[in-house]
Design an enzyme around this catalytic site. Structure first.
Site, short mmCIF file in Angstrom:
data_model
loop_
_atom_site.label_atom_id
_atom_site.label_comp_id
_atom_site.label_asym_id
_atom_site.label_seq_id
_atom_site.Cartn_x
_atom_site.Cartn_y
_atom_site.Cartn_z
N TRP A 102 0.83 -1.22 0.00
CA TRP A 102 0.00 0.00 0.00
C TRP A 102 0.85 1.25 0.00
O TRP A 102 0.49 2.25 -0.63
CB TRP A 102 -1.02 -0.04 1.14
CG TRP A 102 -2.08 -1.03 0.81
CD1 TRP A 102 -2.29 -2.25 1.39
CD2 TRP A 102 -3.05 -0.93 -0.27
NE1 TRP A 102 -3.33 -2.90 0.74
CE2 TRP A 102 -3.80 -2.12 -0.26
CE3 TRP A 102 -3.34 0.03 -1.23
CZ2 TRP A 102 -4.83 -2.37 -1.17
CZ3 TRP A 102 -4.36 -0.20 -2.14
CH2 TRP A 102 -5.09 -1.39 -2.11
N ASP A 174 -1.34 6.72 6.46
CA ASP A 174 -2.44 5.93 5.90
C ASP A 174 -2.82 4.89 6.95
O ASP A 174 -2.16 3.87 7.09
CB ASP A 174 -1.99 5.25 4.60
CG ASP A 174 -3.04 4.27 4.08
OD1 ASP A 174 -4.13 4.17 4.68
OD2 ASP A 174 -2.76 3.61 3.06
N LYS A 198 -12.67 -1.19 6.86
CA LYS A 198 -12.09 -2.18 7.79
C LYS A 198 -12.59 -1.91 9.21
O LYS A 198 -13.35 -2.70 9.75
CB LYS A 198 -10.57 -2.15 7.70
CG LYS A 198 -10.10 -2.52 6.28
CD LYS A 198 -8.84 -1.83 5.92
CE LYS A 198 -8.50 -1.77 4.45
NZ LYS A 198 -8.68 -2.96 3.66
N1 PMP Z 1 -4.39 1.77 2.15
C1 PMP Z 1 -4.42 0.61 2.82
C2 PMP Z 1 -3.48 0.39 3.96
C3 PMP Z 1 -5.34 -0.38 2.44
O1 PMP Z 1 -5.38 -1.54 3.10
C4 PMP Z 1 -6.22 -0.14 1.36
C5 PMP Z 1 -7.24 -1.14 0.91
N2 PMP Z 1 -7.13 -2.41 1.31
C6 PMP Z 1 -6.12 1.08 0.69
C7 PMP Z 1 -5.20 2.02 1.12
C8 PMP Z 1 -6.99 1.38 -0.48
O2 PMP Z 1 -8.29 1.58 -0.05
P1 PMP Z 1 -9.50 1.69 -1.11
O3 PMP Z 1 -9.68 0.36 -1.72
O4 PMP Z 1 -10.63 2.15 -0.23
O5 PMP Z 1 -9.13 2.73 -2.09
#
Ligand code: PMP
Length: 362
Positions: A102, A174, A198
């Site tokens: 991520w 994040d 989450k």
């Molecule tokens: N950052 C992290 C740490 C994530 O786990 C995720 C999704 N699993 C995201 C960003 C992206 O989120 P989204 O799918 O809502 O764009």
């Protein structure tokens, strides 16, 4: 039918009580005869609910008064572009720690909006497993517009449990997969953001907690709905927000307060994670590839000794009422996501099943 324990990484399990309340008032919110999805976001009852949800989040996280709490569109990835557009100029350098998948996606997105993304450090393989490189080795820029990191890498199962010290640039985190899971000193950060699916509520929704001095710096081309200053001024209702997600998130915040808030959640989450890691560590059938100091308490990846058993493991787990355990396609193996809504009983059931599976296959 009993609901299964859902170990999905996100969208993830929501508290049963919250789902039951949402179901009970689905067709008639607050005895109005209509659904919360069907009323105006300007309706006084909705506005009151929205303000209460914000207040509850502020209470839970002890958000200082000089921070805005914004309810944003576009999930976690929406914030990957919102952050550089809002607080860095096109000629700026920004610092990113690359601790996993991520972080890497965030880096690639930021690269579109700034002159240079400086990757300060990443992960390394140690004899005890994968670790995040030591802060003393990070190559910080002299004048970064901000420093970004992901405290909990949802796919890799890698976490940085200490807030980085001694960084001059505003810290941006994040927290998509760790927000609200344990106590946190918000005042250490410039921006905290999280996709909702989450520990908060439905997907596509995001929370951004932004320190006031970082407002008013957006690049000219920033789309208005992603402009923190505009959303702050308009109470996150510049355009029609995701009203249902806001409502459901509000129910989750109320539920968290009833559980005793984030301190109580933190204790429970430590217990859940310890139970699972301790079992994995003493077994020679299961393994986790992460250095003990850097293990996620929310997402626990684990491998079976023989990957040919993976599909049997998943099938039998589902038969015992445990779903969502398949590892991310980049990593393989298994992953148990054990966010706030996963009760201790779910982790106990998983460990019991893992023992039985080992007995019959080990
Ligand atoms: N950052 C992290 C740490 C994530 O786990 C995720 C999704 N699993 C995201 C960003 C992206 O989120 P989204 O799918 O809502 O764009």
């Amino acid at each position: 039918m009993n609901a299964p324990f859902n170990f999905s990484a996100g969208p993830a399990m929501l508290p049963a009580e919250v789902m039951e309340q949402a179901q009970a008032e689905f067709r008639s919110w607050r005895n109005s005869g209509i659904s919360v999805m069907e009323i105006s976001h300007r309706d006084p009852a909705f506005m009151q609910m929205a303000a209460q949800a914000e207040q509850d989040l502020r209470d839970l996280m002890s958000v200082p008064a000089n921070y805005q709490v914004l309810f944003m569109h576009g999930g976690g990835r929406g914030q990957f572009s919102a952050v550089p557009q809002n607080i860095a100029g096109p000629g700026d350098t920004v610092d990113y720690l690359n601790s996993g998948i991520w972080s890497d996606f965030a880096i690639r997105e930021a690269d579109k909006y700034v002159s240079k993304v400086n990757v300060v450090g990443g992960t390394e393989l140690t004899p005890q497993g994968k670790a995040i490189s030591a802060p003393e080795t990070w190559q910080l820029s002299d004048n970064a517009a901000y420093f970004h990191y992901c405290p909990n890498e949802t796919v890799d199962g890698v976490a940085l449990h200490q807030i980085p010290e001694g960084i001059r640039a505003p810290l941006v985190a994040d927290m998509s997969s760790t927000i609200l899971s344990e106590p946190l000193d918000v005042s250490r950060f410039g921006i905290i953001y999280a996709g909702a699916q989450k520990n908060i509520g439905p997907s596509g929704f995001a929370i951004a907690i932004v320190r006031d001095d970082l407002l008013g710096k957006a690049q000219r081309n920033t789309s208005t709905i992603m402009d923190y200053s505009v959303q702050a001024k308009d109470g996150s209702m510049y355009n029609t927000p995701n009203t249902f997600a806001w409502y459901l998130s509000g129910l989750v915040f109320e539920w968290l307060k009833r559980q005793g808030g984030i301190n109580a959640m933190g204790e429970l989450n430590h217990k859940k994670a310890a139970l699972l890691y301790n079992y994995i560590d003493q077994s020679d059938f299961y393994s986790n590839p992460i250095h003990p100091d850097f293990r996620s308490r929310m997402n626990v990846p684990f491998m079976l000794a023989d990957e040919r058993l993976d599909s049997a493991f998943l099938k039998q787990a589902a038969e015992r009422g445990m779903v969502g355990l398949k590892g991310h396609r980049y990593v393989g193996g298994m992953r148990a996501s054990i966010y706030n809504a996963m009760p201790l009983a779910g982790v106990e059931a998983l460990v019991d099943f893992m023992k039985d599976f080992q007995k019959s296959n080990g």
